[in-house]
Scaffold this motif. Structure first.
Motif, PDB file in Angstrom:
ATOM      1  N   ALA A   1       0.854  -1.190   0.000  1.00  0.00           N
ATOM      2  CA  ALA A   1       0.000   0.000   0.000  1.00  0.00           C
ATOM      3  C   ALA A   1       0.890   1.241   0.000  1.00  0.00           C
ATOM      4  N   MET A   2       0.535   2.191  -0.854  1.00  0.00           N
ATOM      5  CA  MET A   2       1.288   3.439  -0.934  1.00  0.00           C
ATOM      6  C   MET A   2       0.340   4.526  -1.432  1.00  0.00           C
ATOM      7  N   THR A   3       0.444   5.699  -0.836  1.00  0.00           N
ATOM      8  CA  THR A   3      -0.329   6.844  -1.314  1.00  0.00           C
ATOM      9  C   THR A   3       0.610   8.020  -1.530  1.00  0.00           C
ATOM     10  N   PHE A   4       0.251   8.853  -2.482  1.00  0.00           N
ATOM     11  CA  PHE A   4       0.945  10.112  -2.738  1.00  0.00           C
ATOM     12  C   PHE A   4      -0.068  11.234  -2.581  1.00  0.00           C
ATOM     13  N   ALA A   5       0.315  12.268  -1.866  1.00  0.00           N
ATOM     14  CA  ALA A   5      -0.448  13.519  -1.834  1.00  0.00           C
ATOM     15  C   ALA A   5       0.465  14.537  -2.502  1.00  0.00           C
TER      16      ALA A   5
ATOM     17  N   THR B   1       3.572   4.870   3.073  1.00  0.00           N
ATOM     18  CA  THR B   1       3.566   3.452   2.743  1.00  0.00           C
ATOM     19  C   THR B   1       2.631   2.727   3.700  1.00  0.00           C
ATOM     20  N   GLY B   2       2.457   1.452   3.471  1.00  0.00           N
ATOM     21  CA  GLY B   2       1.539   0.657   4.276  1.00  0.00           C
ATOM     22  C   GLY B   2       1.834   0.676   5.758  1.00  0.00           C
ATOM     23  N   ASN B   3       3.089   0.905   6.138  1.00  0.00           N
ATOM     24  CA  ASN B   3       3.420   0.932   7.562  1.00  0.00           C
ATOM     25  C   ASN B   3       3.198   2.308   8.171  1.00  0.00           C
ATOM     26  N   ALA B   4       2.507   3.200   7.436  1.00  0.00           N
ATOM     27  CA  ALA B   4       2.116   4.533   7.897  1.00  0.00           C
ATOM     28  C   ALA B   4       3.281   5.497   8.065  1.00  0.00           C
ATOM     29  N   LYS B   5       4.449   5.165   7.542  1.00  0.00           N
ATOM     30  CA  LYS B   5       5.582   6.092   7.574  1.00  0.00           C
ATOM     31  C   LYS B   5       5.382   7.113   6.463  1.00  0.00           C
ATOM     32  N   THR B   6       5.248   8.387   6.838  1.00  0.00           N
ATOM     33  CA  THR B   6       5.002   9.448   5.865  1.00  0.00           C
ATOM     34  C   THR B   6       6.267  10.267   5.661  1.00  0.00           C
ATOM     35  N   ILE B   7       6.600  10.498   4.400  1.00  0.00           N
ATOM     36  CA  ILE B   7       7.769  11.293   4.042  1.00  0.00           C
ATOM     37  C   ILE B   7       7.307  12.379   3.078  1.00  0.00           C
ATOM     38  N   THR B   8       7.685  13.625   3.362  1.00  0.00           N
ATOM     39  CA  THR B   8       7.353  14.737   2.476  1.00  0.00           C
ATOM     40  C   THR B   8       8.641  15.335   1.929  1.00  0.00           C
ATOM     41  N   VAL B   9       8.694  15.498   0.608  1.00  0.00           N
ATOM     42  CA  VAL B   9       9.848  16.110  -0.041  1.00  0.00           C
ATOM     43  C   VAL B   9       9.331  17.193  -0.985  1.00  0.00           C
TER      44      VAL B   9
END
Length: 157
Positions: free
Chosen positions: A42-46, A60-68
Motif C-alpha cells: 500500500a502506498m499513497t501520494f499527496a 507506505t503501508g506501515n504509515a511512515k510518511t515522508i514529504t519532499v
C-alpha cells in the motif's frame, strides 16, 4: 499570410503539461512494489504541484510518511551526476516530470530518480523509480540499483 502563421503556431503550440496535484493510491495488482523485498503493498501520494516546485507526501503501508519538496529546474545536461544526500530537484522531460533525490538508506548513500507520467486514456499516474546505491566500488556481476514501476489511481478524497 495570417492564416498560414496561425496554422504554424497551432501546429507547434505545446499542449499543457500534466498537473499531478491530488491524492493518489497505488493499484497494487498492477504495480511492482508489492513484489519487492520487503514488499510494499500500500502506498499513497499527496501531491501539490506549482509552477516552480512540486511537493510529494508519500505514505507506505506501515504509515511512515515522508514529504519532499522538489524545486522545478531546467533539465540538467546528460549524463548528470547523481545528487548528494539531502538534495532534490525536478525537471520536465516532455510531458514526463522527473524527480531526483539524494539520501542515505541503512548508512549507504543512494540516489533516487522517479519519472511521473499521466496515462492520457485512463488518467492514472505511472511512477517509474530507479534507486542506485553509491558505494564507490563495483563487484563483477553485482547490481547496485533497483527499478520498479507502480500505477496509481486518483483518490476521490
Amino acid at each position: 499570410m495570417p492564416v498560414v502563421a496561425l496554422l504554424v503556431l497551432t501546429l507547434f503550440a505545446q499542449a499543457p503539461l500534466p498537473n499531478f496535484s491530488g491524492k493518489w493510491n497505488m493499484v497494487a495488482a498492477r504495480s511492482g512494489s508489492p513484489l519487492q523485498t520487503p514488499p510494499v503493498s500500500a502506498m499513497t501520494f499527496a501531491i501539490e504541484q506549482q509552477a516552480d516546485q512540486i511537493s510529494i507526501e508519500s505514505t507506505t503501508g506501515n504509515a511512515k510518511t515522508i514529504t519532499v519538496i522538489y524545486p522545478i529546474v531546467p533539465a540538467p545536461k546528460q549524463p548528470a551526476d547523481p545528487l548528494g544526500a539531502g538534495l532534490a530537484r525536478a525537471y520536465w522531460d516532455g510531458k514526463r516530470l522527473v524527480i531526483e533525490q539524494g539520501g542515505t538508506i541503512s548508512g549507504q548513500t543512494v540516489s533516487m530518480k522517479q519519472s511521473l507520467t499521466m496515462d492520457p486514456a485512463s488518467g492514472e499516474l505511472i511512477v517509474e523509480r530507479l534507486v542506485i546505491v553509491q558505494h564507490g566500488y563495483t563487484l563483477k556481476g553485482a547490481q547496485n540499483y533497483s527499478t520498479v514501476k507502480d500505477v496509481f489511481a486518483r483518490s476521490a478524497q
